[in-house]
Design a protein around this motif. Structure first.
Motif: not given
Length: 209
Positions: A55-72
């Motif tokens: 459909x030619x639709x442009x989408x943006x996705x995000x991937x987690x590069x590392x565990x955030x400090x708050x999460x850890x």
């Protein structure tokens, strides 16, 4: 939305949790450390822009590069527990309504706490119980009140179906060995209301450890 994420990606945080770390390991007889900190960007995300050929639709996705400090930090203090994502694939057991998603998250979290021995003395998932006169259990923790429903019996049956379906998924995925219903007043009479489920697992054979 994108601008907010971009701002959060640029914020770097550092959490000094030396005291909490030493308090935890002191209970296990370990030597204290001089310093223990977690540091990362608030949202350590990568960005992916892609376009669908259909459909030619442009989408943006995000991937987690590392565990955030708050999460850890939360993980260290047992405020959050890691579980495999495939445990949430319950589509064969029930439809993912808003209610169902909340309930299955509760069940999976509770099971993970039981299996990981997070200072819990019970292997039960209870719908309702009382602690010093205060209501506890799934109903109260998720905000279900009898007076909010015209047919409370039907609503309880719907909740139970999601709980049971989630637990069966956990058995199929080898997170737990089995589960069994327990009823009010300790009876095994099928006519008695279901109070919850007892969880059984083998620590040598579970994907949660």
């Amino acid at each position: 939305m994108k601008s907010s994420i971009k701002k959060l990606q640029s914020i770097r945080i550092k959490i000094d949790c030396t005291k909490e770390y030493n308090a935890y390991w002191n209970e296990k007889g370990k030597d204290p450390v001089e310093n223990w900190t977690y540091e990362s960007y608030l949202l350590p995300f990568g960005k992916i822009d892609t376009k669908y050929t259909t459909n030619g639709k442009l989408v943006t996705a995000y991937n987690v590069l590392e565990k955030p400090a708050i999460y850890r930090y939360a993980e260290m203090n047992h405020q959050i527990i890691d579980v495999p994502t495939f445990l949430f694939e319950t589509q064969k057991k029930f439809r993912d309504t808003d209610d169902a998603i909340i309930i299955k998250r509760y069940v999976i979290k509770r099971v993970a706490q039981i299996v990981k021995a997070n200072k819990l003395q019970s292997n039960k998932i209870s719908f309702c119980w009382y602690d010093k006169g205060e209501k506890r259990g799934l109903y109260s923790e998720l905000g279900y009140k009898e007076e909010d429903y015209k047919n409370w019996r039907k609503k309880k049956s719907s909740i139970n179906s999601v709980v049971k379906g989630t637990l069966q998924t956990l058995v199929d995925c080898k997170a737990i060995s089995s589960f069994e219903v327990y009823r009010e007043h300790g009876t095994k009479n099928p006519a008695s209301p279901i109070a919850g489920y007892k969880i059984y697992y083998n620590p040598k054979n579970t994907v949660l450890l």
